[in-house]
Design a protein around this motif. Sequence first.
Motif, mmCIF file in Angstrom:
data_model
loop_
_atom_site.group_PDB
_atom_site.id
_atom_site.type_symbol
_atom_site.label_atom_id
_atom_site.label_comp_id
_atom_site.label_asym_id
_atom_site.label_seq_id
_atom_site.Cartn_x
_atom_site.Cartn_y
_atom_site.Cartn_z
ATOM 1 N N LYS A 162 15.799 6.266 -1.064
ATOM 2 C CA LYS A 162 16.521 6.338 0.204
ATOM 3 C C LYS A 162 15.577 6.836 1.296
ATOM 4 C CE LYS A 162 20.838 7.271 -2.198
ATOM 5 N NZ LYS A 162 21.878 8.268 -2.518
ATOM 6 N N ASN A 163 15.747 6.328 2.482
ATOM 7 C CA ASN A 163 14.941 6.722 3.646
ATOM 8 C C ASN A 163 13.485 6.280 3.538
ATOM 9 O OD1 ASN A 163 17.215 8.137 4.727
ATOM 10 N ND2 ASN A 163 16.739 9.828 3.350
ATOM 11 N N LEU A 164 13.221 5.298 2.686
ATOM 12 C CA LEU A 164 11.885 4.707 2.612
ATOM 13 C C LEU A 164 12.022 3.231 2.276
ATOM 14 C CD1 LEU A 164 8.806 5.237 2.734
ATOM 15 C CD2 LEU A 164 8.873 5.478 0.246
ATOM 16 N N GLU A 165 11.706 2.389 3.242
ATOM 17 C CA GLU A 165 11.876 0.946 3.062
ATOM 18 C C GLU A 165 10.775 0.376 2.164
ATOM 19 O OE1 GLU A 165 11.768 -3.149 5.786
ATOM 20 O OE2 GLU A 165 11.521 -1.165 6.711
ATOM 21 N N ASP A 166 11.167 -0.412 1.184
ATOM 22 C CA ASP A 166 10.194 -1.159 0.389
ATOM 23 C C ASP A 166 9.665 -2.313 1.227
ATOM 24 O OD1 ASP A 166 10.118 -0.128 -2.464
ATOM 25 O OD2 ASP A 166 12.273 -0.322 -2.185
ATOM 26 N N LYS A 167 8.338 -2.456 1.253
ATOM 27 C CA LYS A 167 7.741 -3.511 2.069
ATOM 28 C C LYS A 167 7.067 -4.585 1.238
ATOM 29 C CE LYS A 167 7.112 -0.925 6.372
ATOM 30 N NZ LYS A 167 6.142 -0.460 7.401
ATOM 31 N N LYS A 168 6.292 -4.148 0.238
ATOM 32 C CA LYS A 168 5.622 -5.148 -0.592
ATOM 33 C C LYS A 168 5.581 -4.656 -2.024
ATOM 34 C CE LYS A 168 1.037 -3.355 0.683
ATOM 35 N NZ LYS A 168 -0.286 -3.691 1.256
ATOM 36 N N ASP A 169 5.830 -5.563 -2.947
ATOM 37 C CA ASP A 169 5.837 -5.208 -4.361
ATOM 38 C C ASP A 169 4.464 -4.704 -4.789
ATOM 39 O OD1 ASP A 169 8.430 -5.974 -4.484
ATOM 40 O OD2 ASP A 169 8.117 -7.796 -5.654
ATOM 41 N N GLY A 170 4.470 -3.672 -5.614
ATOM 42 C CA GLY A 170 3.241 -3.143 -6.165
ATOM 43 C C GLY A 170 2.575 -2.080 -5.322
ATOM 44 N N GLU A 171 3.122 -1.783 -4.132
ATOM 45 C CA GLU A 171 2.531 -0.745 -3.289
ATOM 46 C C GLU A 171 2.661 0.607 -3.975
ATOM 47 O OE1 GLU A 171 2.651 0.601 1.414
ATOM 48 O OE2 GLU A 171 4.399 -0.375 0.523
ATOM 49 N N TYR A 172 1.588 1.395 -3.960
ATOM 50 C CA TYR A 172 1.576 2.693 -4.646
ATOM 51 C C TYR A 172 2.187 3.745 -3.727
ATOM 52 C CZ TYR A 172 -0.191 6.121 -8.051
ATOM 53 O OH TYR A 172 -0.304 7.098 -9.018
#
Length: 479
Positions: A162-172
């Motif tokens: 929550k409160n953090l948008e996923d932008k690209k798969d695999g991002e650390y």
Amino acid sequence: MTGTPNIMFILADDLGWMDLSCMGSSFYETPNLDRLAREGVRFTDAYAACPVCSPTRASIMTGKYPANVGITNFIGGHAKGYLISAPYADHISHNEKTLAEELQEIGYSTWHIGKWHLAGRYNRTPEFKKSHYPDGHGFNVNIAGCEDGMPRHGYFSPWLIKNLEDKKDGEYLPDRLTDEAIKLILNREDRPFFLNMWYYLVHTPIQAKEEYVKYFKKKRLDLSLDEVPEFSTGDYFPCEHKKNEKIIRRLIQSDPLYAAMLKSLDENVGRLVKVLKDEGIYENTVIFFTSDNGGLATAEGSPTCNKPLAEGKGWMYEGGTREPLIVKWDGRIKPGSICRTPVTSPDFYPTICEIAGKTEYKTGDGRSLVTLLEDNEDQNLVERPIFWHYPHYANQGGTPGSSVRKGRYKLIHFYEGDRFELYDLISDPGEKKNLYEEKKIVTDDLKQLLTDWKNSVQAKIPEKNPDFIPWSECHSELI
């Protein structure tokens, strides 16, 4: 250094006392944190206020001991055995004035990024939890702070935090959190900022970048650590409900995945330092680095080793609460200083208020460390008692207890069995020799101090579990 300083408070999760190169690790590599230590002061006897996370975090935010805030366990914890864990609050009350609120009052931009774990249990309503997110406790910006205590979907996106948008798969995850911090710094207003940078690292799940894992696998082979026994399984847990379970205790630091996670933590601290330097504000930024509890050394994969300290996360012994602490304050701290005075989590609140120039703030249990930072000594702090109260069973095998350290001695009261242990931490930091019977004068003094303190904070004590069936009765055929 001129002007009101920026303040960056970096909190790691589950980081052990020996997990930095500058603290003595020969397997892990932390060059950026080591450099911070060379530029500031490194504490040898700094403590988290609790051997698990949420209470220490609440302590940092309020300047109070966890027992005085009412948050004494990690939020969501509910284990029981011979005793029933004492009840505890699952959020910071709005009656508390947080460190962020103090700094807001004097014009600071207040930013929280990362783990929070102070917003209620999972059965609370969404409205309740949201009201206790960081932005409900004095932060202008909240990125990723919510009720979650760990990245339940792992460190590689999608995290579904929550409160953090996923932008690209695999991002650390650590890289992304640092990216967000850098954006805030680059787009800051013309006023000082307080960055509360609470990384999830190095909490489970133990996941890291593959190239770093490969590097430490090779290092492990080069050091012949694969030929050294990694774990000891000779001891049983010291509680009735786990009487037949053996502790899987790590003996050496040799886990390539854990080392790789630490490398990423250190790398991201280096990125934060770089942007401060690039922006010309490094000298005017005070940096704190520490952790919320000891390294995970006796359960859940036991990824690290806290030797020479005993045990780790979840335990009342030194491995559960003694932490790395580095403070960098240009012009006020002598570079390369080492401080051996015991300090604890509630001390950050008054210290940061004083550094920020706030002359009036809500007093709690902590003591300002400013004199100690500047002079590397403060006789008023040398012999003051420091307290812990953890009336719960830990997932890692620790049992309910309270403790006090004064000077060189530490007394622990374990509630299961009503037993006491006394240690001389100067000559015996590994807590191997119990001096309870030998040092009666010291014991009596510390017992009275601990009793008086528990009464003063109305500490909740675990009660006997009426439904508990001793292991011996359940397994009479094995006896």
